[in-house]
Design an enzyme around this catalytic site. Structure first.
Site, PDB file in Angstrom:
ATOM      1  CG  ASP A   9      28.207  41.857  45.434  1.00  0.00           C
ATOM      2  OD1 ASP A   9      28.732  42.818  46.028  1.00  0.00           O
ATOM      3  OD2 ASP A   9      27.343  42.006  44.541  1.00  0.00           O
ATOM      4  CE  LYS A  75      31.075  47.910  48.870  1.00  0.00           C
ATOM      5  NZ  LYS A  75      30.514  47.099  47.761  1.00  0.00           N
ATOM      6  CD  GLU A 177      31.899  46.098  44.362  1.00  0.00           C
ATOM      7  OE1 GLU A 177      31.398  47.000  43.661  1.00  0.00           O
ATOM      8  OE2 GLU A 177      31.824  46.087  45.604  1.00  0.00           O
ATOM      9  CG  ASP A 201      28.153  48.071  39.990  1.00  0.00           C
ATOM     10  OD1 ASP A 201      26.941  48.154  40.248  1.00  0.00           O
ATOM     11  OD2 ASP A 201      28.963  47.473  40.731  1.00  0.00           O
TER      12      ASP A 201
END
Ligand code: ADP
Ligand code: MG
Length: 657
Positions: A9, A75, A177, A201
């Site tokens: 992850d 990211k 994800e 999330d």
């Protein structure tokens, strides 16, 4: 190759590595911790002199001596151009400049001003995870399943894959994800009817909610043939600038307001103190996920003028009040996602709600998410491990782990892929949500007699017009046999592989000739075009820098006004009427800039110099107020000696980066 395939992850805030079916094929998935027992690796990289690179916790806790060498949240830049990243720039904790073409690069002013690509930064994190896994498992680890957000487009996926390659890892599969989180819960690995699942999330700086539909595959278990379960993202919504960090921010503001209640003449916190306040706030927030109140010892942690601030107590209910508006925003996204997905749900209910991301440990979040979907969310799996564990499950399936062989995951194309046609319209060749691997083709011809090459523009998106879609690049079809206009039959094939990555090939059907498809990345353009792009990127970079400054000014000015309003209420009677009027005028002028910058979402169109000048003017006008405030405090402290109250008369500090 027979080492294990691990699941990774690669998060914005934290990254993890996990393994399943290793060393025994029936071993359950588990995360691999560092020597200190910590599973989370902060996604933070520090570039030291002489080429040394520090990754994870030590990089995250670097002191002010390392300013300008630390990269976090990279990211957000993966696979994005400077223009794409524009709205995010004010929120990135590092400098961004234009690289080759219009790519975004991280600049490291503390490391000699050199630039690194986001892929390199991510590669350092991946390499550290690879090393962690190799030493934990005692075998070299060379392959990984890496997760990406469901909404990542082709360029963002490619960048992730390139980062893995730079880290010496073969990314055997990229998985969305939310899909990984569903796999961690074993959803989709059992023969059941179709299921609709919500994955909520909430990480450190990003929020997304996805509604997945899992349709069991038709293969027969035990037949040696793999059944493919399709994981389809029916809808996704979110906010790429909302997360646990915003909770911390709300707590910092609360601490500052309470500290001022206790000691109104406190000087504003400097950059280092703000860093400490954030750490205190995060600690209190985390503690409140499992207890009803948390003590915050501001004085002990900040020292200096702030040393006198007494310990504060933040109750769970106080925190709930502070973060409720933020949680409400996520709930609004949930409603929208549900509405968007409804059509495709065929009246079937949501059967499970999965919580992912560290910030979903917050009790208020669990409560509100439970309410909106009318279901108690699944919380059995650690929310910040679910994605990595699911990636490990997928990895063991790919690796051929026994017991899981009946489930082969099928992901989908997240955004339609196509080509520009006449008048800037967008023709889709592979549509969104097609299960991958996916393929599609389109026919073209020439417009001029004897034409031997055709330029095609490839895009990704859901909008009708090219201008609203994301450009992936240009392809030249070369080597078309000369024929009259309109006669060649050019067939362009798009193929998306199991990782969601696109390849293009082409054929002239009359002659049967394979055409070479040449991707023209931006640095492959003509010299003139390169120069133009560089000029434009440079202009963008300049305006992005001023956005950066505006974000700083916005934050600091709000704190200034908080101070000044407090002091006006408390000591306002001690300044003359004209002085008070000057302060009020200055405050109104500054407020106008704040409103403008805030309304403008990042502050394009706000002149940072004028904003700065307004802030300075207010600072100057409020000097008498600061002095009066200090005098009043001293008068109140009969015989206390007034130690430590000397600072702050110069008004509030100025911004600057
Ligand atoms: P990302 O997906 O962005 O990498 P994570 O899933 O690791 O992020 O989430 C990080 C966020 O979770 C941080 O804001 C952190 O403060 C928050 N967090 C971690 N543990 C808790 C907790 N027990 N209660 C509330 N928030 C928490
Ligand atoms: Mg995450």
């Amino acid at each position: 190759m027979n080492g294990p395939i691990v699941g990774i992850d690669l998060g914005t805030t934290n990254s993890l590595v996990a393994v399943a079916g290793w060393p025994n094929p029936t071993d359950p998935p588990r995360v691999l911790a560092d020597n200190a027992g910590s599973a989370l690796m902060p996604s933070v990289v520090r570039f030291d002199d002489g080429g040394a690179v520090v990754v994870g916790s030590p990089a995250r806790s670097s002191g002010p001596a390392h300013t300008g060498r630390i990269v976090a949240s990279v990211k957000r830049l993966m696979g994005r151009s400077l223009a794409d990243a524009g709205p995010d720039l004010p929120f990135l904790p590092f400098e961004v400049v234009a690289g080759e073409g219009d790519t975004a690069r991280v600049r490291l002013p503390g490391a000699g001003g050199r630039n690194v690509t986001p892929q390199e930064v991510s590669a350092h994190i991946l390499r550290a995870l690879k090393e962690r896994a190799s030493s934990a498992l005692g075998v070299p680890v060379e392959r990984a399943v890496v997760t990406v957000p469901a909404y990542f487009d082709d360029a963002q996926r490619q960048a992730t894959r390139d980062a893995a390659r730079l880290a010496g890892l073969d990314a055997v599969r990229l998985v969305a994800e939310p899909t990984a989180a569903a796999l961690a819960y074993g959803l989709g690995t059992r023969p059941q009817g179709p299921q609709n699942i919500v994955v909520y999330d909430l990480g450190g700086g990003t929020f997304d909610v996805s509604i997945l539909r899992i349709t069991p595959g038709s293969g027969e278990a035990g037949s040696g043939k793999l059944a493919a379960d399709a994981f389809e993202v029916l809808a996704t919504h979110g906010d790429t600038r909302l997360g646990g960090d915003d909770f911390d921010h709300a707590v910092v503001t609360w601490i500052v307001a309470r500290a001022l209640d206790a000691n109104p003449q406190l000087p504003p916190p400097d950059a280092q103190s703000i860093g400490r306040l954030k750490a205190l706030a995060e600690r209190a927030k985390v503690e409140l996920s499992s207890s009803e109140s948390s003590a915050i010892d501001v004085g002990a942690s900040l020292g200096g003028a702030w040393g006198s601030v007494p310990a504060l107590t933040l109750a769970r209910a106080d925190l709930d009040g502070l973060i409720a508006p933020l949680v409400d925003r996520t709930i609004a996204s949930c409603r929208r996602a549900l509405r968007d997905a409804q059509r495709q749900m065929n009246g079937e209910p949501i059967s499970a709600v999965i919580l992912v991301g560290g910030a979903t440990r917050t009790p208020l979040v669990r409560e509100r998410v439970g309410q909106v979907f009318g279901l108690a969310p699944y919380t059995a799996i650690d929310p910040d491990q679910a994605v990595a564990l699911g990636a490990a499950v997928q990895a063991s399936i790919i690796g051929g782990g026994a017991g899981t062989a009946q489930a082969l995951l099928l992901d989908v194309v997240p955004l339609s892929l196509g080509i520009e046609t006449a008048n800037g319209a967008f023709a889709k060749i592979i549509v969104r949500n097609a299960p991958i691997p996916a393929a599609g083709h389109e026919m073209f011809s020439t417009q001029v007699d004897g034409q031997t090459s055709v330029k095609l523009h490839v895009l990704q998106g859901e909008r009708e017009m090219v201008a609203d879609c994301r450009s992936l690049g240009e392809f030249h079809l070369r080597g078309i046999p000369p024929m009259p206009a309109g006669i060649p039959q050019l067939r362009v094939d798009f193929a998306v592989d199991a990782n969601g990555l696109l390849t293009v090939s082409a054929l002239e059907r009359r002659s049967g000739k394979r055409l070479s498809v040449q991707i023209v990345p931006h640095h492959g353009l003509s010299r003139d075009e390169v120069e133009r792009i560089e000029r434009e990127s440079f202009a963008n970079a300049l305006s992005d820098m001023s956005r950066h400054r505006i974000a700083d000014l916005l934050a600091n000015s709000r704190l200034d006004l908080l101070w000044i309003n407090r002091q006006l209420t408390r000591a306002g009677g001690l300044v003359s009427a004209p002085q008070r009027a000057a302060i009020e005028r200055g405050a109104a002028a500054l407020q106008a800039f704040i409103d403008l910058a805030a309304a403008d979402g990042g502050g394009a169109g706000v002149d940072p110099d004028a904003f700065h000048a307004a802030k300075e003017a207010l600072d100057r006008a409020s000097v008498p107020l600061h002095e009066a405030s200090i005098k009043q405090s001293l008068a109140g402290e009969t015989g206390a000696g007034g130690a430590g109250t000397a600072g702050g008369a110069g008004g509030t500090g100025t911004a600057g980066r």
